[in-house]
Design a protein around this motif. Sequence first.
Motif, PDB file in Angstrom:
ATOM      1  N   LYS A 193     -20.244 118.201   8.580  1.00 17.06           N
ATOM      2  CA  LYS A 193     -19.797 118.743   9.862  1.00 17.06           C
ATOM      3  C   LYS A 193     -20.541 120.033  10.184  1.00 17.06           C
ATOM      4  O   LYS A 193     -20.901 120.286  11.344  1.00 17.06           O
ATOM      5  CB  LYS A 193     -18.293 118.980   9.836  1.00 17.06           C
ATOM      6  CG  LYS A 193     -17.478 117.679   9.815  1.00 17.06           C
ATOM      7  CD  LYS A 193     -15.986 117.934   9.787  1.00 17.06           C
ATOM      8  CE  LYS A 193     -15.216 116.616   9.806  1.00 17.06           C
ATOM      9  NZ  LYS A 193     -13.745 116.830   9.768  1.00 17.06           N
ATOM     10  N   ASP A 198     -22.007 114.602  10.877  1.00 12.01           N
ATOM     11  CA  ASP A 198     -20.820 113.764  10.714  1.00 12.01           C
ATOM     12  C   ASP A 198     -20.762 112.641  11.729  1.00 12.01           C
ATOM     13  O   ASP A 198     -20.035 111.662  11.533  1.00 12.01           O
ATOM     14  CB  ASP A 198     -19.549 114.619  10.802  1.00 12.01           C
ATOM     15  CG  ASP A 198     -19.505 115.484  12.052  1.00 12.01           C
ATOM     16  OD1 ASP A 198     -20.528 116.116  12.367  1.00 12.01           O
ATOM     17  OD2 ASP A 198     -18.447 115.521  12.715  1.00 12.01           O
ATOM     18  N   LEU A 217     -14.612 109.836   7.460  1.00 12.72           N
ATOM     19  CA  LEU A 217     -15.107 110.194   8.788  1.00 12.72           C
ATOM     20  C   LEU A 217     -14.515 109.288   9.863  1.00 12.72           C
ATOM     21  O   LEU A 217     -13.949 108.223   9.569  1.00 12.72           O
ATOM     22  CB  LEU A 217     -16.634 110.092   8.802  1.00 12.72           C
ATOM     23  CG  LEU A 217     -17.389 111.110   7.946  1.00 12.72           C
ATOM     24  CD1 LEU A 217     -18.868 110.728   7.855  1.00 12.72           C
ATOM     25  CD2 LEU A 217     -17.233 112.514   8.529  1.00 12.72           C
TER      26      LEU A 217
END
Length: 445
Positions: A193, A198, A217
């Motif tokens: 992230k 991500d 995720l």
Amino acid sequence: MGKCNKPEEITLLFDAYHIESKNLHNSFVTAGIPCNVVVINDDGFLPEGVDSMYEYFLGGFKKKGKSKYFNEIDVPDFWEISSTNNSGEIHDLNKLRARMFYSIPTNTRIVRCVEWLDDNGVVRSCDYYNRFGTLYARATFDKKQKIILKSYFDSKNREIIVEDYVTNDIILNYKERVMIFKSKADFVMYYLKERGLDNTRLFINSLGIPFFVSNMLEENNKSDVLFWQEYRRDDIPGNMQYIIDGRATRVGSVYVQKKDAYDALVELGVPESIVKCKGYVYPYARNTKRRKNALILTNSDKVEHIIDFIEALSDVHFFIGALTEMSSKLLSLGKYDNVSLYPTITSERIDDLYGKCDIYLDINRENEIVNAVNRAFLNNQLIFAFDETIHNINYVAKANRFKIDDYEDMIEMIRKVCANKADWDEDLDIQRGHALSESPDSYII
């Protein structure tokens, strides 16, 4: 899906950068498919173009630093440092105080880590050095030599990351904050992230942490891919069954990169709509000229039937190299006109011989050195091996493997391919097919 237009569309997420990870990375590069490459467990010697999660948080390192040579380790006055081509030791008079382990190839004597011992000879700590000679991590062990803590330092020797192997917590000191992650997967999630990765497709080669991260995720229409690089087994791993049953959050496809492993999964009833066989795009060397030169790289003098090969194949020149000094047994082969010997061979000479030779004989006992068989394959060499000495079955076609007692059959096979270009070319194609070699144009994920 065709080739990507932006590098951030694909992230190769590896547990470690081993030979299979490298082959997969090279496949994307050779096929011209842009991608990020992230390695979770960094050994300090990752190549350029491969991102280290730990190095990112440590703020990077000075790229012009020199690797740490074995005699450059700091020790108290009068302590002695000694070394072989494989490892080193530090003594205080007659007491062993530390053991040094080198990066590959070990004959360069570049230090990867140093284990420090207590008065009872028990490992109590370990210092880790990277390719720039920086001490970037230190591990602490209990009396049973079990790791309990590992700390990572930035270029100013400040402790930035601490891994607690008892609680599995990871503590990160970053951006004037102290963050605690309850698992390695949580730590990887934060890194992705932080890097803005991500939302990319993850291509993973492990059912461990990379798979757990993929499941954590947000969903992406099952566009993540698992590359299964293990050998054949008689059951379906639990996490792979999770994918097959459609329960994985993001992974919808499994590409198996060994033919026998793929066949085993099909036999177990795995749907071919989910599991497919896909090899690698190998970056072959361009030089394919046939010279009838055979290469052997060995760390021992146990080279099976070497005299029989030398005498029976008088029109083949044998180049034999060793990282260490050669024994009198190997040195005695120098009496043959078709033999050249290279004790304590250098990396530059190894590169030269790979360009000069077109046959590789994997007929030596003991450990493989310098990833010899893989390099022979990439250099378009025909590889022959004994079943009892073979070091990397992935690159040796079945027709070119023999029992030691059948060495005369191997000699005849070598004689045959050396005499006929059509046989040579056919054998090389079979070898590439065995290794699941794919063309760049066909490598569409």
